[in-house]
Write a protein that holds these residues in place. Structure first.
Motif, mmCIF file in Angstrom:
data_model
loop_
_atom_site.group_PDB
_atom_site.id
_atom_site.type_symbol
_atom_site.label_atom_id
_atom_site.label_comp_id
_atom_site.label_asym_id
_atom_site.label_seq_id
_atom_site.Cartn_x
_atom_site.Cartn_y
_atom_site.Cartn_z
ATOM 1 N N LEU A 1 0.754 -1.315 -0.086
ATOM 2 C CA LEU A 1 -0.084 0.026 0.022
ATOM 3 C C LEU A 1 0.853 1.125 -0.053
ATOM 4 O O LEU A 1 0.378 2.141 -0.496
ATOM 5 C CB LEU A 1 -0.868 -0.079 1.203
ATOM 6 C CG LEU A 1 -2.181 -0.973 0.788
ATOM 7 C CD1 LEU A 1 -2.835 -1.245 2.065
ATOM 8 C CD2 LEU A 1 -3.279 -0.515 0.092
ATOM 9 N N PRO B 1 -0.638 3.197 -3.331
ATOM 10 C CA PRO B 1 -1.875 3.645 -2.295
ATOM 11 C C PRO B 1 -3.267 3.763 -2.799
ATOM 12 O O PRO B 1 -4.175 3.899 -2.250
ATOM 13 C CB PRO B 1 -1.209 5.189 -1.840
ATOM 14 C CG PRO B 1 -0.294 5.343 -2.859
ATOM 15 C CD PRO B 1 0.369 4.142 -3.421
ATOM 16 N N LEU C 1 -6.216 -2.074 -0.240
ATOM 17 C CA LEU C 1 -6.643 -1.414 1.076
ATOM 18 C C LEU C 1 -7.953 -1.987 1.584
ATOM 19 O O LEU C 1 -7.840 -2.003 2.803
ATOM 20 C CB LEU C 1 -7.086 0.049 0.589
ATOM 21 C CG LEU C 1 -7.348 1.247 1.734
ATOM 22 C CD1 LEU C 1 -6.290 1.342 2.777
ATOM 23 C CD2 LEU C 1 -7.814 2.343 1.070
ATOM 24 N N THR D 1 -7.669 -3.539 5.390
ATOM 25 C CA THR D 1 -8.690 -2.918 6.576
ATOM 26 C C THR D 1 -9.644 -4.232 7.090
ATOM 27 O O THR D 1 -10.019 -4.069 8.085
ATOM 28 C CB THR D 1 -9.427 -1.705 6.049
ATOM 29 O OG1 THR D 1 -10.397 -2.163 5.042
ATOM 30 C CG2 THR D 1 -8.659 -0.760 5.783
ATOM 31 N N THR E 1 -4.872 -0.318 11.986
ATOM 32 C CA THR E 1 -5.544 0.088 10.852
ATOM 33 C C THR E 1 -5.454 1.675 11.044
ATOM 34 O O THR E 1 -4.671 2.280 9.962
ATOM 35 C CB THR E 1 -6.699 -0.343 10.574
ATOM 36 O OG1 THR E 1 -6.855 -1.834 10.385
ATOM 37 C CG2 THR E 1 -7.308 0.193 9.167
ATOM 38 N N LEU F 1 -3.053 3.907 8.483
ATOM 39 C CA LEU F 1 -3.855 4.942 7.748
ATOM 40 C C LEU F 1 -3.308 6.253 8.106
ATOM 41 O O LEU F 1 -3.108 7.325 6.992
ATOM 42 C CB LEU F 1 -5.167 4.894 7.974
ATOM 43 C CG LEU F 1 -6.001 3.717 7.261
ATOM 44 C CD1 LEU F 1 -7.435 3.806 7.824
ATOM 45 C CD2 LEU F 1 -5.858 3.571 5.708
ATOM 46 N N GLY G 1 -0.547 7.649 5.641
ATOM 47 C CA GLY G 1 -0.901 8.377 4.530
ATOM 48 C C GLY G 1 -1.868 9.470 4.584
ATOM 49 O O GLY G 1 -2.204 10.147 3.357
ATOM 50 N N ARG H 1 -5.779 11.349 -0.422
ATOM 51 C CA ARG H 1 -5.993 9.868 -0.647
ATOM 52 C C ARG H 1 -7.499 9.768 0.185
ATOM 53 O O ARG H 1 -7.827 9.384 1.232
ATOM 54 C CB ARG H 1 -5.135 8.694 -0.139
ATOM 55 C CG ARG H 1 -3.530 8.876 -0.485
ATOM 56 C CD ARG H 1 -2.615 8.079 0.369
ATOM 57 N NE ARG H 1 -1.413 8.115 -0.521
ATOM 58 C CZ ARG H 1 -0.414 7.527 0.174
ATOM 59 N NH1 ARG H 1 -0.436 7.005 1.373
ATOM 60 N NH2 ARG H 1 0.791 7.830 -0.269
ATOM 61 N N ASP I 1 -10.253 8.040 -0.391
ATOM 62 C CA ASP I 1 -10.320 6.717 0.257
ATOM 63 C C ASP I 1 -9.966 6.276 1.698
ATOM 64 O O ASP I 1 -10.543 5.835 2.390
ATOM 65 C CB ASP I 1 -10.539 5.395 -0.803
ATOM 66 C CG ASP I 1 -11.376 5.613 -2.134
ATOM 67 O OD1 ASP I 1 -12.508 5.668 -1.679
ATOM 68 O OD2 ASP I 1 -10.815 5.716 -3.128
ATOM 69 N N TRP I 2 -8.546 6.679 1.836
ATOM 70 C CA TRP I 2 -7.728 6.315 3.013
ATOM 71 C C TRP I 2 -8.720 7.172 4.173
ATOM 72 O O TRP I 2 -8.749 6.903 5.177
ATOM 73 C CB TRP I 2 -6.323 6.716 3.062
ATOM 74 C CG TRP I 2 -5.673 5.706 2.141
ATOM 75 C CD1 TRP I 2 -5.875 5.294 1.094
ATOM 76 C CD2 TRP I 2 -4.322 5.413 2.678
ATOM 77 N NE1 TRP I 2 -4.612 4.547 0.622
ATOM 78 C CE2 TRP I 2 -3.894 4.577 1.505
ATOM 79 C CE3 TRP I 2 -3.505 5.641 3.830
ATOM 80 C CZ2 TRP I 2 -2.592 4.021 1.689
ATOM 81 C CZ3 TRP I 2 -2.248 5.046 3.756
ATOM 82 C CH2 TRP I 2 -1.783 3.997 2.991
ATOM 83 N N HIS I 3 -8.898 8.295 3.704
ATOM 84 C CA HIS I 3 -9.382 9.415 4.771
ATOM 85 C C HIS I 3 -10.936 8.838 5.219
ATOM 86 O O HIS I 3 -11.315 8.963 6.285
ATOM 87 C CB HIS I 3 -9.547 10.872 4.068
ATOM 88 C CG HIS I 3 -8.441 11.525 4.239
ATOM 89 N ND1 HIS I 3 -7.984 12.328 5.390
ATOM 90 C CD2 HIS I 3 -7.306 11.804 3.393
ATOM 91 C CE1 HIS I 3 -6.551 12.951 5.267
ATOM 92 N NE2 HIS I 3 -6.257 12.670 3.972
ATOM 93 N N TYR J 1 -10.349 5.971 7.432
ATOM 94 C CA TYR J 1 -10.235 6.535 8.548
ATOM 95 C C TYR J 1 -11.124 7.123 9.442
ATOM 96 O O TYR J 1 -11.197 6.838 10.713
ATOM 97 C CB TYR J 1 -8.875 7.702 8.419
ATOM 98 C CG TYR J 1 -8.657 8.197 9.555
ATOM 99 C CD1 TYR J 1 -7.617 7.814 10.446
ATOM 100 C CD2 TYR J 1 -8.874 9.572 9.777
ATOM 101 C CE1 TYR J 1 -7.334 8.597 11.747
ATOM 102 C CE2 TYR J 1 -8.458 10.366 10.897
ATOM 103 C CZ TYR J 1 -7.848 9.899 11.935
ATOM 104 O OH TYR J 1 -7.299 10.633 13.021
#
Length: 186
Positions: free
Chosen positions: A22, A26, A32, A36, A44, A48, A51, A58, A60-62, A65
């Motif tokens: 990742l 990313p 991802l 998760t 996790t 996260l 990043g 990012r 989708d990361w947010h 998160y």
């Protein structure tokens, strides 16, 4: 490959491998999602957070998160955290969207999402957020339009399923069946 790593390196080895992948890729949403689903929430969140400062955002990361933080630490003030993020780029569509997602006041959230749909550069995520709100209050026709507007920009992985739900809610079964046949064949 993940099965191979799991077999020879165990759970810890798999998690380390997924984290390394990742960091290199990313935007791989399948990785991802897999990560998760197998990592403990605390790990996790920690991963996260590495990043969250990346630019471009990012999103989708947010999103993951925020959802995980709300579930595991509801006392954490996400709204303040994302107000600070918005201060970096007050007119950014994605920054506005992310604050709108975690704002506790529904009217303020809707206002942020509306602003985000008009901001440049455009992002599909605010259309998803607004469409989701419209579905929640029984306005699937409005939601369908928003999902389709967002699809013109991207995020098919999120918007296509929501478009299909709106079509179902509107009773557009034949249109949906035709769409699914085109997409999946037969």
């Amino acid at each position: 490959r993940a099965a191979f790593v799991l077999h020879y390196c165990g759970q810890e080895g798999l998690l380390g491998w997924l984290e390394q992948r990742l960091r290199l890729e990313p935007d791989d949403l399948l990785l991802l999602s897999g990560y998760t689903n197998v990592a403990e929430p605390k790990r996790t969140l920690s991963f996260l957070q590495e990043g969250l400062s990346a630019r471009p955002l990012r999103v989708d990361w947010h999103r993951i998160y925020q959802s995980l933080r709300e579930r595991t630490a509801p006392e954490h003030d996400l709204e303040s955290e994302y107000q600070r993020l918005l201060a970096e780029a007050p007119e950014s569509s994605e920054h506005l969207y992310l604050l709108g997602r975690c704002t506790s006041d529904p009217a303020k959230a809707a206002e942020l999402l509306e602003r985000a749909t008009r901001s440049e550069p455009p992002s599909p995520y605010p259309f998803l957020g607004l469409g989701y709100q419209r579905m929640a209050v029984g306005r699937p026709e409005d939601a369908l339009k928003l999902f389709r507007d967002g699809l013109r920009i991207g995020a098919e992985h999120l918007l296509l399923p929501m478009e299909e739900r709106a079509m179902l809610a509107l009773g557009r079964h034949k249109e949906l069946a035709t769409r699914l046949q085109q997409r999946f064949g037969e």
